[in-house]
Design an enzyme around this catalytic site. Structure first.
Site, PDB file in Angstrom:
ATOM      1  CG  ASP A  11      -1.767   1.078   1.572  1.00  0.00           C
ATOM      2  OD1 ASP A  11      -2.319   1.671   0.444  1.00  0.00           O
ATOM      3  OD2 ASP A  11      -1.596   1.770   2.446  1.00  0.00           O
ATOM      4  CG  ASP A  13      -1.668   7.699   0.685  1.00  0.00           C
ATOM      5  OD1 ASP A  13      -0.461   8.365   0.446  1.00  0.00           O
ATOM      6  OD2 ASP A  13      -2.776   7.872   0.090  1.00  0.00           O
TER       7      ASP A  13
END
Length: 234
Positions: A11, A13
C-alpha cells in the site's frame, strides 16, 4: 504446500508515505486561515468523512483531483460554520502545507532496496488516483525501486476487491500464493488480500484493534524483512 515468496505488494498512504502527518499539517493551516477552533482529532475525522463521500466522484472521472479538493473543503468549511467558504483558497492553503510536510515513512527506501536485493519483485497497489500518487513516489525516488505501480483507475476494482490484488500479481508475473500484501488497513491490505489468496503483513503503528489471526504485525517498516519468511498462507 506453501509456495516460495516471490513478490511483495505495498500500500502507499500510511504504509510507505506519511499521509496522516501531511493531512494534519494541511488541516492545521486550514484551521488557522479560517479561524477554526475544532480539536485536531475531530477536524481530521470530519475531513476523512468528506473524502469518503467525494472519492467515488473522483474515481468515476466526474471530478479531477483538484476539483475533489475544492468540493471537499467547501463542504467541510460549510459544515463547520464558515460563511461563504472559498473552496479554491482553502485548497491552496491546505495543499501548500500538505506538500511542505511530505515525507516517506522511516525505512521506506531502505526496505525496498533490501527486498529488491533479495530478488523479490515489488509493487505498489493504491486506492487513489495516479495524478496524485505518482508524484509522491517520484518525489522520493520510490518509483524507481518498484517493478509496478497500480492506482485505482488502473485495476478492475479497488481494494478489498480480489481483482485489485490479482491485477498486482499479474503485473509482477506471480501467483497470489507467491505474494504478500503489506499495508496499514486491516480491511483493505490484510483481510482483502487474504481472501484473494495472498499472504499479508499488517503495518499497525499503535491501533488498539485486535490482532488478525495468523497475520504478522509490524510497527515499523524496518521489521518487515525479518518477518517475511514467517508469513503463513492465507
Amino acid at each position: 504446500m506453501t509456495l516460495p515468496l516471490r513478490a511483495v505488494i505495498f500500500d502507499l498512504d500510511d504504509t510507505l508515505f506519511d499521509d496522516t502527518g501531511c493531512t494534519h499539517a494541511g488541516l492545521r493551516a486550514l484551521a488557522a486561515q479560517s479561524g477554526l477552533s475544532v480539536p485536531p482529532a475531530e477536524l481530521f475525522a470530519r475531513h476523512a468523512a468528506h473524502i469518503r463521500a467525494i472519492d467515488p466522484l473522483l474515481f468515476r472521472g466526474e471530478l479531477t483531483a483538484h476539483g475533489a479538493r475544492v468540493l471537499r473543503f467547501t463542504r467541510l468549511l460549510t459544515e463547520l460554520g464558515v460563511p461563504d467558504p472559498d473552496g479554491e483558497a482553502a485548497t491552496v492553503t491546505y495543499r501548500e502545507a500538505y506538500r511542505a510536510a511530505w515525507a516517506p515513512l522511516p525505512g521506506a527506501a531502505e526496505v525496498l532496496h533490501e527486498l529488491r536485493a533479495a530478488g523479490l519483485r515489488l509493487a505498489v497497489l493504491t486506492n487513489y488516483v495516479r495524478e496524485v500518487q505518482a508524484l509522491k513516489l517520484a518525489h522520493f525516488g520510490l518509483d524507481a525501486l518498484v517493478d509496478a505501480v497500480l492506482c485505482v483507475e488502473e485495476v478492475p476494482a479497488a481494494k478489498p476487491d480480489p481483482r485489485a490484488y490479482h491485477a498486482a500479481c499479474a503485473a509482477l508475473a506471480v501467483t497470489p500464493a507467491e505474494a504478500v500484501m503489506v499495508g496499514d488497513s486491516r480491511e483493505k491490505d490484510v483481510q482483502g488480500a487474504r481472501r484473494a489468496g495472498l499472504r499479508a503483513v499488517w503495518v499497525n503503528r499503535g491501533s488498539q484493534a485486535a490482532p488478525e489471526p495468523g497475520v504478522p504485525v509490524i510497527a515499523h517498516l524496518k521489521e518487515l524483512p525479518g518477518v517475511l519468511s514467517l508469513v503463513p498462507t492465507g
